[in-house]
Design a protein around this motif. Sequence first.
Motif, mmCIF file in Angstrom:
data_model
loop_
_atom_site.group_PDB
_atom_site.id
_atom_site.type_symbol
_atom_site.label_atom_id
_atom_site.label_comp_id
_atom_site.label_asym_id
_atom_site.label_seq_id
_atom_site.Cartn_x
_atom_site.Cartn_y
_atom_site.Cartn_z
ATOM 1 N N THR A 1 10.337 48.817 -96.785
ATOM 2 C CA THR A 1 11.724 49.122 -97.157
ATOM 3 C C THR A 1 12.497 49.664 -95.953
ATOM 4 O O THR A 1 13.645 49.288 -95.716
ATOM 5 C CB THR A 1 11.751 50.132 -98.323
ATOM 6 N N CYS A 2 11.856 50.550 -95.177
ATOM 7 C CA CYS A 2 12.511 51.107 -93.993
ATOM 8 C C CYS A 2 12.885 49.985 -93.031
ATOM 9 O O CYS A 2 13.984 49.952 -92.489
ATOM 10 C CB CYS A 2 11.586 52.079 -93.262
ATOM 11 N N LYS A 3 11.938 49.075 -92.839
ATOM 12 C CA LYS A 3 12.172 47.970 -91.926
ATOM 13 C C LYS A 3 13.351 47.116 -92.386
ATOM 14 O O LYS A 3 14.229 46.769 -91.593
ATOM 15 C CB LYS A 3 10.923 47.099 -91.866
ATOM 16 N N ILE A 4 13.348 46.779 -93.653
ATOM 17 C CA ILE A 4 14.436 45.960 -94.185
ATOM 18 C C ILE A 4 15.758 46.667 -93.959
ATOM 19 O O ILE A 4 16.738 46.092 -93.477
ATOM 20 C CB ILE A 4 14.252 45.706 -95.699
ATOM 21 N N HIS A 5 15.772 47.953 -94.285
ATOM 22 C CA HIS A 5 17.021 48.705 -94.181
ATOM 23 C C HIS A 5 17.498 48.798 -92.731
ATOM 24 O O HIS A 5 18.684 48.675 -92.456
ATOM 25 C CB HIS A 5 16.830 50.091 -94.781
ATOM 26 N N ARG A 6 16.571 48.999 -91.806
ATOM 27 C CA ARG A 6 16.956 49.129 -90.402
ATOM 28 C C ARG A 6 17.403 47.806 -89.810
ATOM 29 O O ARG A 6 18.314 47.757 -89.009
ATOM 30 C CB ARG A 6 15.773 49.639 -89.566
ATOM 31 N N MET A 7 16.718 46.718 -90.186
ATOM 32 C CA MET A 7 16.876 45.490 -89.417
ATOM 33 C C MET A 7 17.624 44.364 -90.096
ATOM 34 O O MET A 7 18.103 43.447 -89.433
ATOM 35 C CB MET A 7 15.506 44.995 -88.985
ATOM 36 N N LEU A 8 17.737 44.391 -91.405
ATOM 37 C CA LEU A 8 18.293 43.205 -92.065
ATOM 38 C C LEU A 8 19.722 43.415 -92.554
ATOM 39 O O LEU A 8 20.147 44.549 -92.813
ATOM 40 C CB LEU A 8 17.382 42.778 -93.211
ATOM 41 N N PRO A 9 20.475 42.321 -92.694
ATOM 42 C CA PRO A 9 21.884 42.406 -93.111
ATOM 43 C C PRO A 9 22.049 43.068 -94.478
ATOM 44 O O PRO A 9 21.067 43.211 -95.217
ATOM 45 C CB PRO A 9 22.328 40.938 -93.172
ATOM 46 N N PRO A 10 23.284 43.460 -94.816
ATOM 47 C CA PRO A 10 23.538 44.159 -96.079
ATOM 48 C C PRO A 10 23.002 43.397 -97.280
ATOM 49 O O PRO A 10 22.824 42.187 -97.237
ATOM 50 C CB PRO A 10 25.062 44.246 -96.148
ATOM 51 N N GLY A 11 22.779 44.125 -98.354
ATOM 52 C CA GLY A 11 22.238 43.555 -99.582
ATOM 53 C C GLY A 11 21.285 44.559 -100.188
ATOM 54 O O GLY A 11 20.565 45.250 -99.463
ATOM 55 N N GLY A 12 21.305 44.675 -101.502
ATOM 56 C CA GLY A 12 20.485 45.675 -102.178
ATOM 57 C C GLY A 12 19.002 45.370 -102.086
ATOM 58 O O GLY A 12 18.589 44.230 -101.945
ATOM 59 N N ILE A 13 18.205 46.465 -102.160
ATOM 60 C CA ILE A 13 16.740 46.318 -102.117
ATOM 61 C C ILE A 13 16.190 46.758 -103.472
ATOM 62 O O ILE A 13 16.595 47.788 -104.019
ATOM 63 C CB ILE A 13 16.122 47.210 -101.022
#
Length: 758
Positions: free
Chosen positions: A223-235
């Motif tokens: 989750t941290c990785k997604i939040h740091r590196m990927l474009p906007p959009g809910g997780i």
Amino acid sequence: PVDRSPEIQEARLKLPVLAEEQVIMEAVRENPCVVICGETGSGKTTQVPQFLYEAGYASGSGIIGITEPRRVAAVSMSHRVAKEMNLPTQVVSYQIRYEGNVTSDTKIKFMTDGVLLKEIQKDFLLQRYSVVIIDEAHERSVYTDILIGLLSRIVPLRDKKGMPMKLLIMSATLRVEDFTENLKLFRTPPPVIKVDARQFPVTIHFNKRTPLEDYTGEAFHKTCKIHRMLPPGGILVFLTGQAEVHSLCRRLRKAFPFRKGNTTTAEDEGADTSEAMRKFKKAKQKKTVSLPRIDLDNYSALPVDEGDEDREAGIGDEEDGGSDLDLGDDSADSEEKSDPSIPLYVLPLYSLLAPEQQAKVFRPPPTGTRLCVVATNVAETSLTIPGIKYVVDCGRVKKRFYDRVTGVSSFKVTWTSQASANQRAGRAGRTEPGHCYRLYSSAVFGDFSLFSEAEITRRPVEDLILQMKDLNIEKVVNFPFPTPPSAEALIAAEELLISLGALEEPPRTGRMNELQRAKLSCPITPLGRAMASFPVAPRYGKMLALGKQQDCLPYVIAVVAAMTVREIFEDLDRPAHSEDESSKLTQRRVRLTQTRRLWAGHGPSLLLGDLMVMLGAVGACEYAGCTRKFCENNGLRYKAMLEIRRLRGQLTNAVNAVCPEVGVFVDPKMTPPTEHQVVCLRQIVLAGLGDHLARRVQAEDMLDPKWKNGYKTPLMDDPVFIHPSSALFKTLPEFVVYQEIMETSKMYMRGVSAVEAE
Ligand code: ADP
Ligand code: MG
């Protein structure tokens, strides 16, 4: 005519189910029963009731009923539909086990499946309804299955009486053959309408390795990785239980805190704002402590497994309280660097979460933040969270397992099915193309079972059989189950009910087969009817039915309420994470053990064992006003105590309805039972738990030194044990009865009470 706001109207038009309105309504007009399949989020639950309403199905005397297997969905969907239709909750209402807002003006009623089953007991033809919708039929919950079986008979009966009723079955998967191709159920197969959902492609990313233990940690890193590196959009993160959900929420909030535009105030985040609690607080302000009044009609049959994923208490289970609210001032954890520059808006979601909390996932996150919902599998099909682009799936699910022979139960986290994993992945592609991160390898996925089994094949069925007998369905084997329980399960259930006196003894015949067949069609006794009217399992129903003797009823009610709510005590065996914590924990353990010993009493009351501890805990907690503080100080789970309080009120009403002459009431200042009453209570407990008898392993039978202090039960080869936290751990009576055997590190009996040897 329905007057919807322009925004709502616009949002509705985007839902795939709207394109099928005419097809659906035509099928409903022409068929008594219709099946609708459509991906989660296609609009089935929110729109189909509105179609029916607009077509006039609620304009006469009949109303539209919708059943949900989960309380979460019943509450939240009723609110949503009311809002969409611009109608008050007196008209679009809900009813769940303990609460509801149904009025005489209600036209659309959302309810849990258990509630409708109970209504069938009162009025087999369900005359109040013009349409019944069974939602989430793919979940195959026990009550859903039974309801479909019953409704397959009710619909033609209503037709014969000249007051036809419609049945709709809605499923998120296309796997509906158990309903449509089961001639025992529907002689004419119902038409199946498929709703083509616009599903955007979801890219699946498998892990190379599969973490066997720390998948919560893995979920955190992903989750941290997604939040740091990927474009906007809910997780959306899928975990297995409430404790895990809270622990991950806490870590994520620490890692990505946010302050500005903070919409979560301590009040709406932490405090339990359930209706009962609010009323209770109000009552306290007025200095009159009284239990909430509970509506007599307001209970359902035994939702034994409802919300099970949340039931098993675990480490940190209570920490949804205030502790994870301090969103900022904790700077950083040594390894997990806190980064307030990219705030994450983290919300938990699970069945037992208060509705106000659940509703938050539907609102847009505060500006400048990314939404992250950490959920159990309620988010798999019951609720569609908008704006999800990334799904993190641990691939597991928490389930209760029963051993068919011994009745031993255990909660186990197991791999989910391929169908479930694909459902979870699908959550990422509702509004745009998305990504699903599976925290397991593709090889592991290949080993998942294709589908989850129907629940009815996995658990004891005595509660259902009793309910069915109360509906005068004598030959249970002939019942049109979508998937029938095994013959052994049916026989075991009938045998237990006969031994409890709920069913008549079968006539003795010569041959075994005949006897078994006879057993499967025993009629219900008057005692069985009384037991069936209580919203608890038959064993406990029996205790309630006997309780009026010797003024024991208030105690029996309190004990039964406590026994049917899981995990009322804080877990003293939890591991500590640091030395400091460890010494604190040891102190707490010593103190709480003393408290429990105090509740257990001494002399004869001690023999009631763990049940006396429960009784003491309930009495003391209620005396203190059932506050969060009291619970925390005394090692009780606050939520469990609130549930017990509601159940006490409900059971009290139910008992008064069956035998009004006893006039029992809930006394917040209940005095402990007298010695004489303790003796009676033990007899009553024995009457209910008689088949759960265990005898201490005798010296001559001690085959293995590990069997020391063990107990022998009739059905198992290996002994079972009294848990160190039990009130009877030191006493070790020769005979005991137990509530259940739970396999954890050892086979432990829970809820142990001593029996006099004769
Ligand atoms: P289905 O039953 O087919 O899974 P639903 O009728 O539950 O679909 O959902 C249709 C849409 O309505 C979804 O996009 C969902 O996000 C939206 N929705 C449902 N409940 C709410 C709510 N309380 N607030 C806002 N949107 C909601
Ligand atoms: Mg739905």
